[in-house]
Write a protein that holds these residues in place. Structure first.
Motif, PDB file in Angstrom:
ATOM      1  N   UNK A  95       2.789  13.770 -10.841  1.00 24.24           N
ATOM      2  CA  UNK A  95       3.618  14.975 -10.940  1.00 24.24           C
ATOM      3  C   UNK A  95       4.164  15.135 -12.360  1.00 24.24           C
ATOM      4  N   UNK A  96       4.736  16.291 -12.676  1.00 29.18           N
ATOM      5  CA  UNK A  96       5.305  16.509 -14.018  1.00 29.18           C
ATOM      6  C   UNK A  96       6.465  15.552 -14.300  1.00 29.18           C
ATOM      7  N   UNK A  97       6.660  15.239 -15.564  1.00 27.64           N
ATOM      8  CA  UNK A  97       7.755  14.393 -16.037  1.00 27.64           C
ATOM      9  C   UNK A  97       7.886  13.100 -15.252  1.00 27.64           C
ATOM     10  N   UNK A  98       6.827  12.296 -15.214  1.00 28.39           N
ATOM     11  CA  UNK A  98       6.914  11.026 -14.480  1.00 28.39           C
ATOM     12  C   UNK A  98       7.889  10.074 -15.170  1.00 28.39           C
TER      13      UNK A  98
ATOM     14  N   UNK B  49       0.826  -1.208   0.000  1.00 28.00           N
ATOM     15  CA  UNK B  49       0.000   0.000   0.000  1.00 28.00           C
ATOM     16  C   UNK B  49       0.860   1.257   0.000  1.00 28.00           C
ATOM     17  N   UNK B  50       1.907   1.265   0.824  1.00 25.27           N
ATOM     18  CA  UNK B  50       2.782   2.435   0.915  1.00 25.27           C
ATOM     19  C   UNK B  50       3.531   2.658  -0.391  1.00 25.27           C
ATOM     20  N   UNK B  51       4.005   1.585  -1.001  1.00 24.30           N
ATOM     21  CA  UNK B  51       4.732   1.711  -2.268  1.00 24.30           C
ATOM     22  C   UNK B  51       3.800   2.186  -3.366  1.00 24.30           C
ATOM     23  N   UNK B  52       2.604   1.609  -3.427  1.00 22.05           N
ATOM     24  CA  UNK B  52       1.648   2.024  -4.452  1.00 22.05           C
ATOM     25  C   UNK B  52       1.299   3.503  -4.312  1.00 22.05           C
ATOM     26  N   UNK B  53       1.098   3.966  -3.091  1.00 19.52           N
ATOM     27  CA  UNK B  53       0.752   5.377  -2.873  1.00 19.52           C
ATOM     28  C   UNK B  53       1.892   6.299  -3.295  1.00 19.52           C
ATOM     29  N   UNK B  54       3.129   5.931  -2.964  1.00 18.38           N
ATOM     30  CA  UNK B  54       4.274   6.769  -3.300  1.00 18.38           C
ATOM     31  C   UNK B  54       4.494   6.843  -4.806  1.00 18.38           C
ATOM     32  N   UNK B  55       4.393   5.699  -5.482  1.00 17.66           N
ATOM     33  CA  UNK B  55       4.595   5.680  -6.934  1.00 17.66           C
ATOM     34  C   UNK B  55       3.438   6.412  -7.638  1.00 17.66           C
ATOM     35  N   UNK B  56       2.213   6.246  -7.158  1.00 14.39           N
ATOM     36  CA  UNK B  56       1.065   6.951  -7.739  1.00 14.39           C
ATOM     37  C   UNK B  56       1.249   8.462  -7.618  1.00 14.39           C
ATOM     38  N   UNK B  57       1.760   8.919  -6.474  1.00 13.62           N
ATOM     39  CA  UNK B  57       1.994  10.349  -6.282  1.00 13.62           C
ATOM     40  C   UNK B  57       3.034  10.861  -7.271  1.00 13.62           C
TER      41      UNK B  57
ATOM     42  N   UNK C 151       0.982   2.766 -11.500  1.00 15.98           N
ATOM     43  CA  UNK C 151       1.084   3.328 -12.847  1.00 15.98           C
ATOM     44  C   UNK C 151      -0.197   3.068 -13.641  1.00 15.98           C
ATOM     45  N   UNK C 152      -0.761   1.877 -13.481  1.00 16.00           N
ATOM     46  CA  UNK C 152      -1.981   1.549 -14.217  1.00 16.00           C
ATOM     47  C   UNK C 152      -3.180   2.366 -13.735  1.00 16.00           C
ATOM     48  N   UNK C 153      -3.166   2.762 -12.473  1.00 12.79           N
ATOM     49  CA  UNK C 153      -4.236   3.633 -11.968  1.00 12.79           C
ATOM     50  C   UNK C 153      -4.260   4.968 -12.693  1.00 12.79           C
ATOM     51  N   UNK C 154      -3.101   5.395 -13.211  1.00 11.88           N
ATOM     52  CA  UNK C 154      -3.022   6.672 -13.925  1.00 11.88           C
ATOM     53  C   UNK C 154      -3.353   6.511 -15.406  1.00 11.88           C
ATOM     54  N   UNK C 155      -3.737   5.297 -15.806  1.00 10.87           N
ATOM     55  CA  UNK C 155      -4.131   5.059 -17.186  1.00 10.87           C
ATOM     56  C   UNK C 155      -3.017   4.581 -18.085  1.00 10.87           C
ATOM     57  N   UNK C 156      -1.836   4.372 -17.536  1.00 12.32           N
ATOM     58  CA  UNK C 156      -0.711   3.924 -18.351  1.00 12.32           C
ATOM     59  C   UNK C 156      -0.723   2.401 -18.517  1.00 12.32           C
ATOM     60  N   UNK C 157      -0.137   1.932 -19.600  1.00 13.36           N
ATOM     61  CA  UNK C 157      -0.139   0.513 -19.932  1.00 13.36           C
ATOM     62  C   UNK C 157       1.282  -0.020 -19.881  1.00 13.36           C
ATOM     63  N   UNK C 158       1.478  -1.099 -19.118  1.00 13.70           N
ATOM     64  CA  UNK C 158       2.783  -1.727 -18.995  1.00 13.70           C
ATOM     65  C   UNK C 158       3.243  -2.263 -20.351  1.00 13.70           C
ATOM     66  N   UNK C 159       4.489  -1.984 -20.695  1.00 15.77           N
ATOM     67  CA  UNK C 159       5.044  -2.440 -21.957  1.00 15.77           C
ATOM     68  C   UNK C 159       4.837  -1.456 -23.089  1.00 15.77           C
TER      69      UNK C 159
END
Length: 348
Positions: free
Chosen positions: A254-257, A242-250, A276-284
């Motif tokens: 932000x700009x220039x992820x 949970x902590x890792x997911x929250x930090x990466x989502x934050x 990353x997928x929560x932000x709409x991005x697709x792995x690969x």
């Protein structure tokens, strides 16, 4: 109806089944008592077929060494203590380590006891307890530090130990380690080869020796490749999902992820992908992930993960056998081992 208590027949003491001893095993196998004893101790001068026959006979007869007698006679407990932090990646790395050590001790005179310590606890506490009480013959521990007081304490007290990890203390001790510097370099190169332009590392806690190895390899390789990079200080790869997911989502908000992520644990890899997928991005397609794992499971989560494998099973076996040889004062040529990863398994 039961007979009165004074009429219940009592078996004479000599009718109780005798507890099997080394002599019992020797009689059943036709071997000398000394040979049986050495076979049960995994002595190197006893053949593997003889050891197998002795162990099978001992198991069939229900033989168990008398711990109290052994300790009085030899001063030994026949116990190996594995001291582990509760912050470890329990579903992957730690579980595999425990299994491999236990498997290596199977059939020997030694038994494994796992002693956890908690984040709010002094890491020296379980070490002092074991050494001062003599409750084990040796200790295996992990998450070593560059200057680790646990290692110095055991070295100063002449207490046998083996570490899953190295230190920078100049102490010559038993260890087995994964080359996390090579892991950092391999991961950075793999992401660059996928065309990723902004690299991001979730590393272990900075106090751990292997974190400095991983960070150095990653940053040095990124500089060599001319790619911008960052090592997050918001979270570590040992933190919960949970902590890792929250930090990466934050960070992705932000700009220039980043578009190339290197994760130091299986949990971190899965949590980062979810973020990353929560932000709409697709792995690969929009980003890639390189993660470390000890037990195959990431492919069941996502096919496109890039994986660097760590053979924790080999580490546990090495540490157990080397420590038992040290306790038994036997020559053991392999005092230190280092697993160097050389490949990244492609996704899909």
């Amino acid at each position: 109806m039961l007979p009165p208590a004074d009429r219940v027949p009592h078996l004479p003491p000599d009718s109780e089944p005798e507890r099997p001893t080394l002599k019992t095993i020797a009689a059943a196998t036709g071997l000398a008592v000394a040979t049986v004893s050495r076979a049960l101790k995994d002595a190197p001068d006893i053949g593997e077929e003889t050891k197998r026959r002795v162990r099978e006979t001992a198991a069939r007869l229900g033989y168990r060494p008398n711990r109290a007698g052994v300790r009085l006679r030899t001063g030994k407990t026949n116990v190996i203590a594995l001291v582990l932090s509760t912050e470890s990646d329990i579903m992957n790395h730690t579980s595999r380590l425990i299994y491999s050590i236990a498997a290596a001790l199977r059939g020997t005179a030694y038994h494994l006891v796992v002693m956890p310590f908690f984040p709010d606890q002094d890491p020296m506490e379980p070490i002092r307890y074991i050494v001062e009480t003599g409750s084990a013959d040796g200790i295996i521990l992990n998450q070593t530090k560059a200057d680790d007081p646990r290692l110095r304490y055991m070295q100063d007290h002449g207490f046998p130990f083996a570490a899953h990890g190295r230190s920078a203390m100049g102490i010559d001790h038993l260890y087995y380690d994964f080359d996390n510097e090579a892991f950092g370099r391999l991961g950075a190169r793999a992401l660059a080869e996928r065309g990723r332009k902004r690299l991001y590392l979730v590393a272990p806690p900075r106090s751990h020796m292997y974190a400095s190895h991983m960070i150095h390899g990653f940053t040095d390789e990124a500089l060599r490749l001319g790619l911008p990079f960052e090592v997050t200080d918001r979270v570590t790869s040992d933190a919960g999902g949970d902590a890792i997911e929250a930090a990466v989502a934050a960070r992705f908000a932000e700009p220039d992820p980043p578009d190339g992520l290197l994760l130091g644990s299986t949990t971190a890899g899965m949590a980062a992908i979810a973020a990353a997928e929560r932000s709409g991005r697709v792995l690969g397609r929009d980003f890639d992930v390189v993660a470390k794992e000890a037990v195959p499971m990431l492919r069941r989560f996502r096919q496109d993960i890039l994986i660097i494998r760590e053979d924790v099973g080999r580490a546990g076996e090495f540490l157990a056998r080397a420590l038992v040889a040290r306790i038994d004062k036997r020559d053991w040529t392999e005092r230190q081992g280092l697993e160097v990863p050389v490949t990244v398994e492609p996704g899909g």
